[in-house]
Design a protein around this motif. Structure first.
Motif, PDB file in Angstrom:
ATOM      1  N   CYS A  51      45.669 -78.475  -6.762  1.00 10.75           N
ATOM      2  CA  CYS A  51      46.933 -77.773  -7.006  1.00 10.75           C
ATOM      3  C   CYS A  51      46.935 -76.471  -6.211  1.00 10.75           C
ATOM      4  N   ILE A  52      46.817 -76.623  -4.901  1.00  5.45           N
ATOM      5  CA  ILE A  52      46.703 -75.452  -4.034  1.00  5.45           C
ATOM      6  C   ILE A  52      48.048 -74.742  -3.914  1.00  5.45           C
ATOM      7  N   ALA A  53      48.015 -73.487  -3.540  1.00  4.11           N
ATOM      8  CA  ALA A  53      49.195 -72.631  -3.596  1.00  4.11           C
ATOM      9  C   ALA A  53      50.352 -73.099  -2.711  1.00  4.11           C
ATOM     10  N   ARG A  54      50.114 -73.302  -1.455  1.00  5.52           N
ATOM     11  CA  ARG A  54      51.236 -73.561  -0.545  1.00  5.52           C
ATOM     12  C   ARG A  54      51.697 -75.006  -0.509  1.00  5.52           C
ATOM     13  N   LYS A  55      50.764 -75.927  -0.609  1.00  4.85           N
ATOM     14  CA  LYS A  55      51.140 -77.340  -0.540  1.00  4.85           C
ATOM     15  C   LYS A  55      50.248 -78.135  -1.493  1.00  4.85           C
ATOM     16  N   PRO A  56      50.621 -78.189  -2.766  1.00  2.00           N
ATOM     17  CA  PRO A  56      49.786 -78.903  -3.733  1.00  2.00           C
ATOM     18  C   PRO A  56      49.659 -80.380  -3.382  1.00  2.00           C
ATOM     19  N   ARG A  57      48.507 -80.924  -3.677  1.00  2.00           N
ATOM     20  CA  ARG A  57      48.228 -82.339  -3.373  1.00  2.00           C
ATOM     21  C   ARG A  57      48.548 -83.195  -4.599  1.00  2.00           C
ATOM     22  N   CYS A  58      49.827 -83.248  -4.935  1.00  2.00           N
ATOM     23  CA  CYS A  58      50.273 -83.925  -6.153  1.00  2.00           C
ATOM     24  C   CYS A  58      49.936 -85.412  -6.159  1.00  2.00           C
ATOM     25  N   GLY A  59      50.013 -86.060  -5.028  1.00  2.00           N
ATOM     26  CA  GLY A  59      49.736 -87.489  -4.960  1.00  2.00           C
ATOM     27  C   GLY A  59      48.305 -87.850  -5.294  1.00  2.00           C
ATOM     28  N   SER A  60      47.392 -86.913  -5.159  1.00  2.00           N
ATOM     29  CA  SER A  60      45.992 -87.187  -5.480  1.00  2.00           C
ATOM     30  C   SER A  60      45.550 -86.490  -6.765  1.00  2.00           C
ATOM     31  N   CYS A  61      46.503 -85.981  -7.518  1.00  2.00           N
ATOM     32  CA  CYS A  61      46.210 -85.248  -8.742  1.00  2.00           C
ATOM     33  C   CYS A  61      46.027 -86.206  -9.917  1.00  2.00           C
ATOM     34  N   ILE A  62      44.944 -86.023 -10.660  1.00  2.00           N
ATOM     35  CA  ILE A  62      44.674 -86.928 -11.781  1.00  2.00           C
ATOM     36  C   ILE A  62      45.535 -86.623 -13.008  1.00  2.00           C
ATOM     37  N   ILE A  63      46.211 -85.488 -13.011  1.00  2.00           N
ATOM     38  CA  ILE A  63      47.095 -85.185 -14.136  1.00  2.00           C
ATOM     39  C   ILE A  63      48.565 -85.118 -13.700  1.00  2.00           C
ATOM     40  N   GLU A  64      48.890 -85.739 -12.579  1.00  2.00           N
ATOM     41  CA  GLU A  64      50.260 -85.679 -12.060  1.00  2.00           C
ATOM     42  C   GLU A  64      51.276 -86.179 -13.084  1.00  2.00           C
ATOM     43  N   ASP A  65      50.932 -87.202 -13.823  1.00  2.00           N
ATOM     44  CA  ASP A  65      51.868 -87.751 -14.801  1.00  2.00           C
ATOM     45  C   ASP A  65      52.117 -86.793 -15.974  1.00  2.00           C
ATOM     46  N   LEU A  66      51.250 -85.830 -16.178  1.00  2.00           N
ATOM     47  CA  LEU A  66      51.414 -84.850 -17.241  1.00  2.00           C
ATOM     48  C   LEU A  66      52.030 -83.539 -16.746  1.00  2.00           C
ATOM     49  N   CYS A  67      52.060 -83.363 -15.451  1.00  2.00           N
ATOM     50  CA  CYS A  67      52.502 -82.116 -14.842  1.00  2.00           C
ATOM     51  C   CYS A  67      54.028 -82.032 -14.810  1.00  2.00           C
ATOM     52  N   GLU A  68      54.534 -80.838 -15.085  1.00  2.00           N
ATOM     53  CA  GLU A  68      55.975 -80.626 -15.085  1.00  2.00           C
ATOM     54  C   GLU A  68      56.446 -79.788 -13.895  1.00  2.00           C
ATOM     55  N   TYR A  69      55.612 -79.681 -12.871  1.00  2.00           N
ATOM     56  CA  TYR A  69      55.969 -78.912 -11.674  1.00  2.00           C
ATOM     57  C   TYR A  69      57.079 -79.641 -10.929  1.00  2.00           C
ATOM     58  N   LYS A  70      58.232 -79.015 -10.802  1.00  2.00           N
ATOM     59  CA  LYS A  70      59.411 -79.669 -10.235  1.00  2.00           C
ATOM     60  C   LYS A  70      59.339 -79.858  -8.718  1.00  2.00           C
ATOM     61  N   GLU A  71      58.613 -79.011  -8.022  1.00  2.00           N
ATOM     62  CA  GLU A  71      58.548 -79.092  -6.561  1.00  2.00           C
ATOM     63  C   GLU A  71      57.367 -79.929  -6.079  1.00  2.00           C
ATOM     64  N   LYS A  72      57.093 -81.015  -6.784  1.00  2.00           N
ATOM     65  CA  LYS A  72      55.949 -81.864  -6.409  1.00  2.00           C
ATOM     66  C   LYS A  72      56.106 -82.340  -4.971  1.00  2.00           C
ATOM     67  N   VAL A  73      54.980 -82.468  -4.301  1.00  2.00           N
ATOM     68  CA  VAL A  73      54.993 -82.890  -2.907  1.00  2.00           C
ATOM     69  C   VAL A  73      54.148 -84.144  -2.751  1.00  2.00           C
ATOM     70  N   GLU A  74      54.394 -84.868  -1.695  1.00  2.00           N
ATOM     71  CA  GLU A  74      53.618 -86.065  -1.378  1.00  2.00           C
ATOM     72  C   GLU A  74      52.400 -85.679  -0.583  1.00  2.00           C
ATOM     73  N   ILE A  75      51.351 -86.505  -0.674  1.00  2.49           N
ATOM     74  CA  ILE A  75      50.157 -86.242   0.121  1.00  2.49           C
ATOM     75  C   ILE A  75      50.406 -86.648   1.556  1.00  2.49           C
ATOM     76  N   ASP A  76      49.707 -86.004   2.464  1.00  2.00           N
ATOM     77  CA  ASP A  76      49.859 -86.322   3.905  1.00  2.00           C
ATOM     78  C   ASP A  76      49.153 -87.588   4.262  1.00  2.00           C
TER      79      ASP A  76
END
Length: 76
Positions: A51-76
């Protein structure tokens, strides 16, 4: 309090606050006693590597389904 803990806590809405003191107080209330020693390191590492500051790695996050961060991004 570490900036990673502050960021992850607010993004996931686990313990939201406008400043580090508010987040810390909320974390102390919601984290079960048996995890209080380790949660500090878990949140720092999650904020540092996933969950890095500028470009979070939401696609590889193990708690993505629980996260409510609206600006989720795709992994490169």
């Amino acid at each position: 309090m570490d900036t990673h803990i502050y960021r992850v806590s607010n993004r996931t809405k686990f313990a939201m606050g406008k400043n580090v003191d508010q987040v810390e107080q909320k974390l102390l209330k919601v984290v079960p006693a048996e995890f209080k020693v380790d949660v500090h390191h878990w949140l720092i590492l999650h904020g540092r590597y996933t969950c890095i500051a500028r470009k979070p790695r939401c696609g590889s996050c193990i708690i993505e389904d629980l996260c409510e961060y609206k600006e989720k991004v795709e992994i490169d």
